[in-house]
Design an enzyme around this catalytic site. Structure first.
Site, mmCIF file in Angstrom:
data_model
loop_
_atom_site.group_PDB
_atom_site.id
_atom_site.type_symbol
_atom_site.label_atom_id
_atom_site.label_comp_id
_atom_site.label_asym_id
_atom_site.label_seq_id
_atom_site.Cartn_x
_atom_site.Cartn_y
_atom_site.Cartn_z
ATOM 1 N N ARG A 126 0.838 -1.190 0.000
ATOM 2 C CA ARG A 126 0.000 0.000 0.000
ATOM 3 C C ARG A 126 0.878 1.247 0.000
ATOM 4 O O ARG A 126 1.912 1.292 0.668
ATOM 5 C CB ARG A 126 -0.805 -0.044 1.278
ATOM 6 C CG ARG A 126 -1.939 0.913 1.386
ATOM 7 C CD ARG A 126 -2.623 0.480 2.654
ATOM 8 N NE ARG A 126 -3.789 1.195 3.008
ATOM 9 C CZ ARG A 126 -4.262 1.173 4.244
ATOM 10 N NH1 ARG A 126 -3.644 0.469 5.176
ATOM 11 N NH2 ARG A 126 -5.359 1.812 4.539
ATOM 12 N N ASN A 148 1.352 7.717 0.781
ATOM 13 C CA ASN A 148 1.266 9.056 0.191
ATOM 14 C C ASN A 148 1.884 9.021 -1.210
ATOM 15 O O ASN A 148 3.109 9.020 -1.350
ATOM 16 C CB ASN A 148 1.984 10.073 1.080
ATOM 17 C CG ASN A 148 1.837 11.496 0.565
ATOM 18 O OD1 ASN A 148 1.878 11.744 -0.642
ATOM 19 N ND2 ASN A 148 1.652 12.430 1.478
ATOM 20 N N VAL A 189 9.520 1.862 0.204
ATOM 21 C CA VAL A 189 9.791 2.314 -1.160
ATOM 22 C C VAL A 189 11.247 2.724 -1.364
ATOM 23 O O VAL A 189 11.793 2.593 -2.454
ATOM 24 C CB VAL A 189 8.878 3.532 -1.481
ATOM 25 C CG1 VAL A 189 9.152 4.064 -2.882
ATOM 26 C CG2 VAL A 189 7.409 3.153 -1.357
ATOM 27 N N GLY A 190 11.889 3.189 -0.298
ATOM 28 C CA GLY A 190 13.169 3.883 -0.431
ATOM 29 C C GLY A 190 14.262 3.117 -1.148
ATOM 30 O O GLY A 190 15.006 3.690 -1.935
ATOM 31 N N GLU A 191 14.388 1.836 -0.884
ATOM 32 C CA GLU A 191 15.524 1.106 -1.451
ATOM 33 C C GLU A 191 15.229 0.529 -2.824
ATOM 34 O O GLU A 191 16.070 0.576 -3.715
ATOM 35 C CB GLU A 191 15.979 -0.044 -0.540
ATOM 36 C CG GLU A 191 15.733 0.141 0.903
ATOM 37 C CD GLU A 191 16.837 0.916 1.609
ATOM 38 O OE1 GLU A 191 16.512 1.544 2.625
ATOM 39 O OE2 GLU A 191 17.979 0.899 1.161
#
Ligand code: FES
Ligand code: FES
Lengths: 156, 732
Positions: B622, B625, B697-699
């Site tokens: 999910r 944002n 999400v960052g990596e």
């Protein structure tokens, strides 16, 4: 080391300062005046984080000594908003998510304000070229270009 | 209306665009002095003599501290979540040994920064120097993780299958050392109050910094307090607590004043970690139909002599594709340099580069479309762990990404696509990263006046923790997001895991949700038990929350605001900790997947490569944002452009000096290097990963992009460059 006296108008306020002649304009702002909004990323003129307006022109404040600028007018990120009302480019940066960590952001915005004033914001390509002295390690470049484009269009 | 899923602008946006956001080195303290580190100028050996006579007489100088006069520190054992399991951290100023170029040998404390900088330059150090070992190839290696079992993995017989495979590729891929180079340098302000120490310090893990510095100085943990509300980028470099933090604290104690220590950009290449240089052999065997029959993946990465840093270089190999015979091994080459550390997608970014370039080579050998090859080898379960994926959207990512990119219009032949005199290349690669989740805590408080306060010892280095946690809290409480104040970055807040490994949203988000639900339940109890409340006597199960009020579901007119309840009752507070569902983690394999497509234009005469556009499609659970997640993904693509085409820290073979240790010489993408970047999120509903259904999400945003560019460069030029960064000289 003997200090030197200078007068500067910073964000509209006249300041009398007694400074070590070795002090850069950047260190004067950050270490002597607690104006931390202007950032130090490299201290070598290679990143743009320290960009301010000196007599209306954008410069890397790490690359120049404060005592060389007696009588000058300086605008930093702290002096851009009109009270609670953000400068249109500041608002556009939020709207276009033109930052992540925010550390390069004051420099990007000051550089962007100058880029607009210089008339170097006619196209995304031109903006990219004239904003390439400001590194954003978070990679927020697309948002930065959109924010400047929108601000340029709004003032046309 | 739910806040989760909405593209809200950053809640700290105004602070960041006005210069009001304060980063570690900006918390000036009364009477503060300035520290400047003197760094070793040899790569190995010992300090023969230090001449501080001149420096000490310079105006403003308060102290010069080196191993000659530094206090002997406790350095009690401490292994944080992010410390290498084997070896021991550098003990600063405790002996005369030089272990790597740039090691701190002394620190100057002076009244002003200019005075400290000048005095540091006036210190003369004599060394008995030796030549450091820097090679990672042709040297003995250690098994990563300390044992054969930790370094080797196998199923089937990969070598036998490879030798029998009708189609095979076998090549070695190399990646240069990279430095994180966030725009904000590491900075620490240290101030002692008796035997209590306050640090304002750049950190992605304030609770670890607290415990580690307490161990270094032999203090109870609660005597150390760490604050870091904003991080000017980090990408992993601020996970560990590096020697300068200890130096700032030593200095502050020595001069009995607060001390500010900011590393120079050059020093950022010495002691604050880097993505290790690596060399990987990948051999793939396949049938003529393209079905994989063998994968061999042998990786070697540099580490220091004093610590064995291990990243996940070969972990993706076992689950990325379906293949009966897989063997991977991971070796470490100890060198006389400082210890590497986690850098965005540590290991995965490097491992995926090698495997995805090899897949592209295999597609070429098979005369098959690279997209088809991947779809053909899509597994139905994690064959390494022999269990199902909690969710795996790789196929959707590939299909949606390919459609968005226009992949079907690709001419498969290298050097076939052109734009005028420029060679055009289209390349793709798979992206993946584990969905980690670690125990975390959070506290929530409702007041009669003002916003609900929620706090956790988490960090926000740029992904938008402030905003996403505000959204989670708002929905759990039934409050508009503007009535929630989320705070982070203090070691006295409830403990959280490191702000890395793409686990903040899963871990801290789950804890924030739990704390908010707990405080909401307390507010419900307070209201239904109070005769003055319209909710008096209702059943708790019949109460819902929305728009800042609690109300009876069957009689929505019976309602009361949180503010009124808290005003009458007094502030209501709850704390919660949330741990991963270990049972679900045993039953399922949990990873994010994605597919990245890039277009490059290569100047055939000059070898200049431009990334014209990139499309990434990601299945990462999910999305809390979309605006911020998109920025993270496009920001990761920018990082990937750097990894593919620019970034490398070069060491002088004579002494281990990082020769390009500046922002001018360590190249990173600038605005003009970045064109159209597009990130799309594939719908993914994963009920197993955590309560929020998020994977992070960052990596993953950094994995996949470098191989997609390398594959595009091959498609454009017909030249396979197997070492990053791909340089102009590789293509002419
Ligand atoms: S700090 Fe001035 S250009 Fe980097
Ligand atoms: S927003 Fe982090 S460096 Fe630009």
């Amino acid at each position: 080391m003997a200090t030197s006296e200078i007068e500067l108008t910073i964000n509209g306020h006249l300041q009398r300062l007694s400074l070590d002649p070795r002090t850069s304009l950047l260190d004067m702002l950050r270490e002597h005046l607690a104006l931390h909004g202007t950032k130090k990323g490299c201290d070598q003129g290679a990143c743009g984080a320290c960009t301010i307006l000196l007599d209306g022109k954008r410069i890397n404040s790490c690359l120049t000594l404060a005592v060389m600028h007696n009588g000058a007018h300086i605008t930093t990120i702290e002096g851009l908003a009109n009270g609670a009302e953000l400068h249109p480019l500041q608002a556009a940066f939020i709207e276009h998510d033109a930052f992540q960590c925010g550390y390069c952001t004051p420099g990007q915005i000051m550089s962007g304000v100058a880029c607009l004033a210089e008339g170097h914001a006619a196209s995304p390509e031109q903006i990219k070229a004239w904003m390439s002295g400001n590194i954003c390690r978070c990679g927020a470049y697309p948002g930065i270009v959109s924010a400047i484009t929108q601000t340029a269009n709004a003032s046309r | 209306m739910n806040a989760i899923g909405r593209p809200l602008p950053r809640v700290e946006g105004a602070a960041k665009v006005t210069g009001a956001a304060r980063y570690a080195g900006e918390f000036d303290q009364p009477g503060q002095a300035h520290a400047v580190i003197v760094s070793a100028t040899v790569g190995l050996g010992r300090i023969a003599a230090i001449d501080v006579a001149t420096a000490q007489t310079l105006p403003g100088v308060l102290a010069v501290i080196s191993h000659l006069n530094a206090p002997k520190l406790a350095y009690s054992p401490h292994k944080g979540f992010i410390d290498p399991a084997h070896g021991e951290r550098l003990h600063v100023f405790q002996d005369d040994q030089i272990r790597f170029f740039g090691q701190p040998v002394a620190v100057v404390i002076a009244d002003t920064l200019d005075q400290a900088e000048h005095a540091a330059a006036a210190i003369h150090v004599d060394y008995a120097a030796r030549t450091p070992e820097l090679r990672i190839e042709g040297v003995e290696t250690l098994p990563a993780g300390g044992s054969h079992a930790s370094a080797y993995k196998a199923r089937g017989d990969a070598d036998a299958a490879l030798s029998q495979a009708p189609v095979k590729v076998d090549a070695v891929y190399r990646i240069a050392r990279e430095n994180h180079n966030p725009m904000e340098p590491h900075a620490t302000i240290a101030a002692w109050d008796g035997d209590r120490l306050h640090l304002w310090s750049k950190s992605q893990f304030v609770t670890n910094e607290q415990v580690e510095i307490a161990a270094v100085f032999g203090l109870p943990a609660d005597h150390v307090h760490v604050t870091c509300p904003f991080i000017g980028g980090a990408f992993g470099t601020a996970l560990r607590t590096w020697p300068h933090v200890t130096i700032a604290a030593i200095g502050a104690r020595h001069v009995n004043r607060a001390v500010k220590l900011v590393l120079t950009r050059r020093q950022m290449f010495y002691t604050t970690g880097h993505r290790p240089r690596s060399m990987q052999r990948v051999a793939l065997g396949a049938g003529t139909d393209g079905k994989l029959s063998a994968i061999v993946h042998e990786g070697t990465a540099e580490t220091s002599r004093y610590e064995q840093f291990v990243e996940a270089l070969t972990t993706i190999t076992s689950y990325l594709y379906s293949c009966p015979n897989v063997r991977s091994s991971h070796g470490l080459a100890p060198t006389d340099t400082s210890t590497p550390t986690y850098m965005r997608a540590p290991g995965e970014a490097s491992g995926v580069f090698a495997v995805e370039c090899a897949m592209d080579e295999l597609a070429g050998a098979l005369n098959m479309d690279p997209v088809s090859l991947r779809l053909l080898n899509e597994p139905s379960i994690d064959e390494g762990e022999n269990r199902p994926f909690s969710s795996r959207s790789l196929k959707d990512c590939i299909e949606q990404g390919a459609a968005r990119f226009g992949w079907s219009r690709r001419d498969p032949r290298p050097r076939a696509m052109r734009d005028g005199r420029l060679l055009i290349g289209w390349g793709m690669a798979t992206a993946t990263y584990p969905a980690f989740h670690a125990p975390a805590g959070a506290r929530a408080c409702l007041h009669g006046n003002g916003p609900a306060e929620v706090e956790a010892a988490a960090s926000d280095m740029g992904p938008g923790t402030y905003t996403s946690m505000t959204q989670v809290a708002a929905d759990a409480l039934g409050l508009p997001p503007e009535h929630v104040l989320f705070q982070l970055g203090r070691s006295d807040f409830p403990r959280t895991p490191p702000h890395g490994g793409s686990m903040t949203m899963a871990s801290v988000g789950s804890a924030v949700q739990a704390a908010c639900l707990a405080v909401r339940a307390k507010a419900v109890q307070a209201a239904i038990a109070d005769a003055r409340s319209p909710l008096f006597g209702a059943a708790a199960a019949d109460i819902d929350a929305a728009d800042g009020s609690l109300f009876v579901k069957s009689e929505p007119a019976r309602r009361e605001t949180y503010a009124t309840i808290a005003a009458r009752h007094g502030s209501i507070e709850a704390e919660a900790t949330c741990s991963p569902d270990e049972d679900a983690r045993k039953r399922f394999s949990m990873h994010s997947f994605g597919a990245v497509f890039t277009e490059v234009a290569v100047d055939p005469d000059l070898g200049i490569v431009r990334v014209r556009r990139a499309v990434g499609a990601y299945g990462c659970g999910r999305v809390i944002n979309p605006r911020l997640a998109r920025s993270q993904c496009t920001g990761g693509m920018v990082g990937g452009i750097g990894m593919a085409l620019m970034e490398q820290t070069l060491l002088d073979p004579r002494d281990g000096r990082p020769v390009n240790a500046s922002m001018a010489d360590y190249l990173v993408p600038v605005n003009l290097d970045v064109n159209e970047l597009d990130a799309i999120f594939v719908e993914e509903d994963d009920p197993h990963v955590n309560a929020l259904g998020v994977k992070g999400v960052g990596e993953i945003a950094l994995t996949g992009i470098a191989p997609a560019i390398a594959n595009a460069v091959y498609h454009a030029t017909g030249k396979r460059v197997r070492a990053l960064p791909i340089r102009i000289e590789d293509l002419i």
